[in-house]
Enzyme design. Structure first.
Site, PDB file in Angstrom:
ATOM      1  N   HIS A   6     -10.153   0.682  -5.729  1.00 20.19           N
ATOM      2  CA  HIS A   6     -11.059   0.505  -4.604  1.00 20.19           C
ATOM      3  C   HIS A   6     -12.170   1.552  -4.654  1.00 20.19           C
ATOM      4  CE1 HIS A   6      -7.013  -0.943  -3.250  1.00 20.19           C
ATOM      5  NE2 HIS A   6      -7.756  -2.014  -3.007  1.00 20.19           N
ATOM      6  N   ASP A  21      -9.520   4.957  -8.814  1.00 23.01           N
ATOM      7  CA  ASP A  21      -8.801   4.027  -7.935  1.00 23.01           C
ATOM      8  C   ASP A  21      -9.480   2.656  -8.007  1.00 23.01           C
ATOM      9  OD1 ASP A  21      -6.853   4.322  -5.223  1.00 23.01           O
ATOM     10  OD2 ASP A  21      -8.309   2.683  -5.131  1.00 23.01           O
ATOM     11  N   HIS A  25     -10.797   7.168   0.928  1.00 23.75           N
ATOM     12  CA  HIS A  25     -11.600   6.318   1.817  1.00 23.75           C
ATOM     13  C   HIS A  25     -12.069   7.060   3.073  1.00 23.75           C
ATOM     14  CE1 HIS A  25     -11.092   2.803  -0.574  1.00 23.75           C
ATOM     15  NE2 HIS A  25      -9.797   2.682  -0.349  1.00 23.75           N
ATOM     16  N   ASP A  82      -3.797   1.793  -8.716  1.00 29.77           N
ATOM     17  CA  ASP A  82      -3.780   0.412  -8.247  1.00 29.77           C
ATOM     18  C   ASP A  82      -4.643  -0.516  -9.104  1.00 29.77           C
ATOM     19  OD1 ASP A  82      -5.882   1.884  -7.288  1.00 29.77           O
ATOM     20  OD2 ASP A  82      -5.538   1.424  -5.183  1.00 29.77           O
TER      21      ASP A  82
END
Length: 358
Positions: A180, A178, A141, A261
């Protein structure tokens, strides 16, 4: 079996986010715990790898600290200075939403970035066939001038730039699975056609308003998937979108941002991947790298916050990289596990039950 390197360093356990952390059993059963990106993500993974025997056949690689000049390959000088200065302070500092430094952060974040460079170097020099960097904090991120979402420096972006500079790799592909959106690499390489960034993620999850289909830079592919997507959906997306895009790009190195995740028990996502599902993704990444760049593949741990699923998924990925027989033919969550892994899984289950409200 393929020669698979593994980078692990216990100093990465010293980083705490959020500051102070939350010790197991320190809160009443009804309390909600916010410490998702916690040291146990690595500690339990290490125990699972040891119990499975994987540490006996994987090639251990020693992490090193990334230098400031290496950090600046992907980040502005002001951002590097801000993060390093914050990590040198005795008190916790919040640098972005859910992105903190503390007393144990300095070594951990530099080892996470530098450890991935060690893995990339070992692969590109032929010391190993591929490698898995099991380090923290994660980085996908982090943007050029911003820390956010547990991420301070963008490890995979630094490694891509470093491989181009130090090994003359013209084109690098970063594949991020991931749950996200991999906004960091997308932003860093938005105007650079020499780095392909691909993100498989849950649609409209985090960060808000990023990762839409068709968005991003010249060499960017976003694959937003609906909540509930499981093994078959991820495999289909990889086969129909990721693999063709990487083949067309023809990179000299593939870097995978492996955030687990998307597992069925993760508290920060709503996907349904199983342990064999992560093994299938690893197998696909290995096959794709063999096809386009002589197998040059480096994997970096990103997210994954279920202490029940993450260690087992990490083992499955490592076994996939090496071509080892899988320890689990089906998802082991909720069933008994034979052999040395039984105690480790039971501890992970108990930890997860203590951590999350049932």
């Amino acid at each position: 079996m393929r020669r698979t390197g593994i980078v692990y360093d216990e100093r990465c356990l010293e980083h705490i986010n959020p500051p102070g952390g939350v010790a197991f059993g320190s809160l009443p059963e009804w309390a909600t715990v916010e410490a998702f990106e916690r040291p146990e993500r690595l500690a339990l993974t290490r125990r699972v790898l040891d119990g499975s025997g994987a540490l006996g056949w994987a090639t251990a690689l020693d992490a090193r600290h990334a230098g400031e000049e290496e950090l600046r390959l992907a980040h502005t000088e002001a951002h590097v200075r801000r993060v390093l200065d914050a990590a040198a302070r005795p008190e916790p500092v919040e640098l972005g939403v859910d992105a903190w430094t503390g007393p144990g952060t300095h070594d951990a974040m530099l080892l996470a970035a530098g450890g991935l460079l060690v893995a990339a170097d070992a692969v590109l020099t032929g010391a190993v066939d591929n490698a898995f960097a099991l380090l923290r904090p994660p980085g996908h991120h982090a943007e050029r001038a911003a820390a956010m979402g547990f991420c301070l420096f963008n490890n995979t972006a630094i490694a891509a730039r470093w491989a181009q500079r130090e090994h003359g790799i013209e084109r690098v592909a970063i594949v991020d699975w991931d749950v996200h959106h991999g906004n960091g690499a997308e932003e860093i390489f938005g105007d650079d056609p020499s780095v392909l960034t691909i993100s498989l993620h849950q649609d409209a999850l985090y960060p808000a308003h990023t990762g839409a289909l068709g968005s991003g830079g010249e060499a960017n592919v976003n694959v937003p998937l609906p909540a509930g997507t499981g093994d078959h959906g991820y495999a289909d997306a990889f086969d129909r979108v990721v693999a063709p895009a990487v083949r067309a790009f023809d990179p000299g190195l593939v870097i995978v941002g492996a955030g687990q995740d998307a597992s069925a028990t993760d508290p920060l996502g709503r996907m349904s991947l199983t342990v064999p599902g992560f093994r299938a993704l690893a197998d696909r990444a290995v096959a794709l790298a063999a096809e386009v760049c002589d197998g040059r593949l480096v994997v970096m741990l990103e997210g994954g916050y279920s202490l029940l699923h993450l260690p087992l998924a990490n083992l499955a990925i490592l076994e996939g990289l090496a071509g080892a027989d899988p320890s689990f033919a089906s998802d082991p969550v909720g069933v008994d596990v034979p052999g040395a892994l039984r105690e480790v899984e039971r501890e992970a289950v108990n930890a997860a039950e203590r951590e999350y409200v049932r």
